[in-house]
Design an enzyme around this catalytic site. Structure first.
Site, PDB file in Angstrom:
ATOM      1  N   PHE A 143     -32.061  27.701  39.346  1.00  8.88           N
ATOM      2  CA  PHE A 143     -32.592  26.931  40.357  1.00  8.88           C
ATOM      3  C   PHE A 143     -33.200  27.730  41.374  1.00  8.88           C
ATOM      4  O   PHE A 143     -32.652  28.892  41.690  1.00  8.88           O
ATOM      5  CB  PHE A 143     -31.189  26.177  41.091  1.00  8.88           C
ATOM      6  CG  PHE A 143     -30.883  24.965  40.397  1.00  8.88           C
ATOM      7  CD1 PHE A 143     -31.563  24.415  39.040  1.00  8.88           C
ATOM      8  CD2 PHE A 143     -30.237  23.898  40.997  1.00  8.88           C
ATOM      9  CE1 PHE A 143     -31.226  23.183  38.444  1.00  8.88           C
ATOM     10  CE2 PHE A 143     -29.789  22.777  40.244  1.00  8.88           C
ATOM     11  CZ  PHE A 143     -30.269  22.460  39.242  1.00  8.88           C
ATOM     12  N   LYS A 167     -23.646  29.336  26.557  1.00  2.16           N
ATOM     13  CA  LYS A 167     -23.130  28.147  27.021  1.00  2.16           C
ATOM     14  C   LYS A 167     -22.904  27.077  26.317  1.00  2.16           C
ATOM     15  O   LYS A 167     -22.135  26.056  26.621  1.00  2.16           O
ATOM     16  CB  LYS A 167     -24.415  27.924  28.107  1.00  2.16           C
ATOM     17  CG  LYS A 167     -24.641  28.823  29.177  1.00  2.16           C
ATOM     18  CD  LYS A 167     -25.568  28.156  30.026  1.00  2.16           C
ATOM     19  CE  LYS A 167     -26.060  29.371  31.278  1.00  2.16           C
ATOM     20  NZ  LYS A 167     -26.624  30.228  30.828  1.00  2.16           N
ATOM     21  N   CYS A 204     -27.976  30.563  39.017  1.00  2.59           N
ATOM     22  CA  CYS A 204     -27.825  30.920  37.815  1.00  2.59           C
ATOM     23  C   CYS A 204     -28.407  32.249  37.202  1.00  2.59           C
ATOM     24  O   CYS A 204     -27.707  32.681  35.948  1.00  2.59           O
ATOM     25  CB  CYS A 204     -28.185  29.718  37.216  1.00  2.59           C
ATOM     26  SG  CYS A 204     -27.741  28.062  37.715  1.00  2.59           S
ATOM     27  N   HIS A 206     -31.028  31.722  28.049  1.00  9.04           N
ATOM     28  CA  HIS A 206     -30.366  31.016  29.132  1.00  9.04           C
ATOM     29  C   HIS A 206     -29.416  29.767  28.627  1.00  9.04           C
ATOM     30  O   HIS A 206     -28.564  29.439  28.866  1.00  9.04           O
ATOM     31  CB  HIS A 206     -31.120  30.673  30.168  1.00  9.04           C
ATOM     32  CG  HIS A 206     -30.406  30.085  31.480  1.00  9.04           C
ATOM     33  ND1 HIS A 206     -29.777  30.930  32.013  1.00  9.04           N
ATOM     34  CD2 HIS A 206     -30.845  28.890  31.966  1.00  9.04           C
ATOM     35  CE1 HIS A 206     -29.467  30.087  33.324  1.00  9.04           C
ATOM     36  NE2 HIS A 206     -29.763  28.653  32.956  1.00  9.04           N
ATOM     37  N   GLU A 236     -37.836  27.152  28.251  1.00  6.93           N
ATOM     38  CA  GLU A 236     -37.415  28.609  27.604  1.00  6.93           C
ATOM     39  C   GLU A 236     -37.823  28.795  26.313  1.00  6.93           C
ATOM     40  O   GLU A 236     -38.336  29.762  26.030  1.00  6.93           O
ATOM     41  CB  GLU A 236     -35.957  28.590  27.816  1.00  6.93           C
ATOM     42  CG  GLU A 236     -35.427  29.899  27.262  1.00  6.93           C
ATOM     43  CD  GLU A 236     -34.023  30.450  27.698  1.00  6.93           C
ATOM     44  OE1 GLU A 236     -33.393  31.421  27.810  1.00  6.93           O
ATOM     45  OE2 GLU A 236     -33.124  29.052  27.893  1.00  6.93           O
ATOM     46  N   HIS A 259     -21.510  26.397  31.419  1.00  6.71           N
ATOM     47  CA  HIS A 259     -22.247  27.118  32.442  1.00  6.71           C
ATOM     48  C   HIS A 259     -21.635  27.627  33.528  1.00  6.71           C
ATOM     49  O   HIS A 259     -21.245  26.718  34.592  1.00  6.71           O
ATOM     50  CB  HIS A 259     -23.606  26.158  32.766  1.00  6.71           C
ATOM     51  CG  HIS A 259     -24.734  26.705  33.469  1.00  6.71           C
ATOM     52  ND1 HIS A 259     -24.525  28.158  34.064  1.00  6.71           N
ATOM     53  CD2 HIS A 259     -25.898  26.329  33.844  1.00  6.71           C
ATOM     54  CE1 HIS A 259     -25.760  28.551  34.667  1.00  6.71           C
ATOM     55  NE2 HIS A 259     -26.653  27.355  34.551  1.00  6.71           N
TER      56      HIS A 259
END
Length: 403
Positions: A391, A328, A158, A298, A309, A333
């Protein structure tokens, strides 16, 4: 510290669930309209998750011939169209072919083609390899725009899209190119990918109200909404852009990249790698946290990632000290394309002097000490930071400043 190359963003191109053109895309974001819908492109009735954010009415015909399209997976087609729009938006800079570069990003490559082979009994066709190879988008963009300089692909889950933009900055700074087309693409809304993400507990289960499923930083969030899309930026040296009279949307001033080295899918709960990434990006931009007016987070909507985050943002900038939003929440996403989409949004935030809202935020998670923007508001004076945490523990941070 001596003088350094300043890099301008002069072109933008998008293909997302929020629209196939820049104006429609931005309007959807500012109006805070969710793009999550029940899937209609295939029968998702037997799947545990049957909704996603898909690009509406996508037609590549104005960009490629039928023969060319047959050689491209949907992910490549999205990239080719978005990259072409970005170059057109930049006004077609006249740069020698050997001084042009392209950097594309994807996490999953040619998913549509792989899925067709799987469902077709595992018999790949003659075009299986060129349609599924992750570097196909970079190759096709290079061929279509006579790019003879570096042509590269980044695959950092991502964070891929964020890394492509940052690596484009480095190519310009080190003199490897005079023009860089950088972005990410993903066409991963398929039965296999939906099921796979569901089984690892990443997807929202709000099938009864998909438009409210993506809810970053909300106390009731339960996962992200899968999306497809592509976004590209055109980067060139600021001096060159000014010399040719180009419109400069913003400057790309800083780039950070680090690794958590912690877990394959879960973030380091301490957020040390993400924090180092943000501080590295700010140092690269020669700015302090006080110089930042907004963070495009994010903000995936997963329980662990949002808390981590938020903690990092609070440590770097101070609790509630900088406005935060999550794109998002509106467009879902898009995995390897997400960072590039959010880079475009960060640039537009500076250019339009407006922060789009984070939607579906009913009750802020008390563990998230951040000022989440719920209604459109102008940013203060300063830079915009875009974050991508992926990830594998891959982290990317970008810093944009007003032109």
């Amino acid at each position: 510290m001596g003088a350094r190359v300043r890099v301008a963003v002069t072109g933008l191109g998008v293909r997302t669930a929020a629209g196939n053109d820049l104006a429609g895309f931005w309007r959807t974001l500012v109006e805070g309209r969710s793009t999550a819908r029940t899937i209609t492109s295939f029968d998702a009735g037997e799947l545990p998750v049957g909704f996603a954010c898909q690009v509406p009415a996508f037609d590549p015909a104005p960009y490629v011939t039928g023969k060319e399209a047959r050689r491209m997976d949907r992910a490549t087609l999205l990239a080719v169209c978005a990259a072409a729009d970005a170059l057109a938006d930049a006004g077609g800079p006249h740069v020698p072919p050997e001084r042009r570069a392209v950097v594309t990003g994807t996490a999953l490559g040619g998913t549509e083609t792989s899925e067709a082979a799987l469902l077709g009994g595992g018999q790949p066709g003659a075009l299986y390899v060129p349609r599924t190879m992750p570097n196909a988008s970079a190759a096709f963009v290079s061929m279509r725009h006579d790019i003879l300089g570096p042509s590269m692909t980044v695959s950092t889950a991502c964070a891929s899209g964020g890394h492509t933009v940052g690596e484009g900055l480095r190519l310009l700074r080190d003199g490897s190119a005079d023009l860089v087309v950088a972005g990410g693409t993903e066409a991963c809304v398929s039965p296999t990918i939906l099921l796979a993400f569901h089984r690892c507990g990443a997807l929202s289960q709000r099938g009864h109200e998909p438009e409210r499923a993506s809810r970053p930083f909300d106390a009731a969030r339960d996962g992200f909404v899968l999306a497809e899309g592509a976004a590209f930026v055109v980067l060139e040296r600021l001096d060159d852009a000014v010399r040719r009279g180009a419109r400069v949307y913003a400057e790309l001033a800083g780039y950070g990249r680090t690794s958590d080295a912690h877990h394959l899918t879960s973030p380091d709960p301490k957020g040390d790698g993400a924090e180092r990434c943000l501080r590295q990006a700010l140092a690269d931009a020669r700015l302090t946290p006080g110089d930042v007016a907004h963070v495009n987070a994010h903000g995936s909507g997963t329980v662990l990632n949002d808390v981590t985050e938020a903690r990092v943002i609070a440590r770097v900038f101070g609790p509630g000290q900088v406005p935060v939003t999550s794109t998002k929440s509106i467009v879902g996403h898009a995995i390897g394309a997400a960072g590039a989409i959010e880079a475009v949004v960060s640039v537009l935030t500076l250019h339009e002097r407006l922060i789009h809202p984070t939607i579906n935020l009913d009750v802020l998670d008390p563990e998230c000490e951040v000022d989440v923007v719920r209604e459109p508001r102008p940013p203060g004076a300063g830079a915009v930071v875009s974050t991508s945490f992926a990830f594998g523990g891959h982290n990317a941070g970008l810093v944009f400043t007003p032109s």
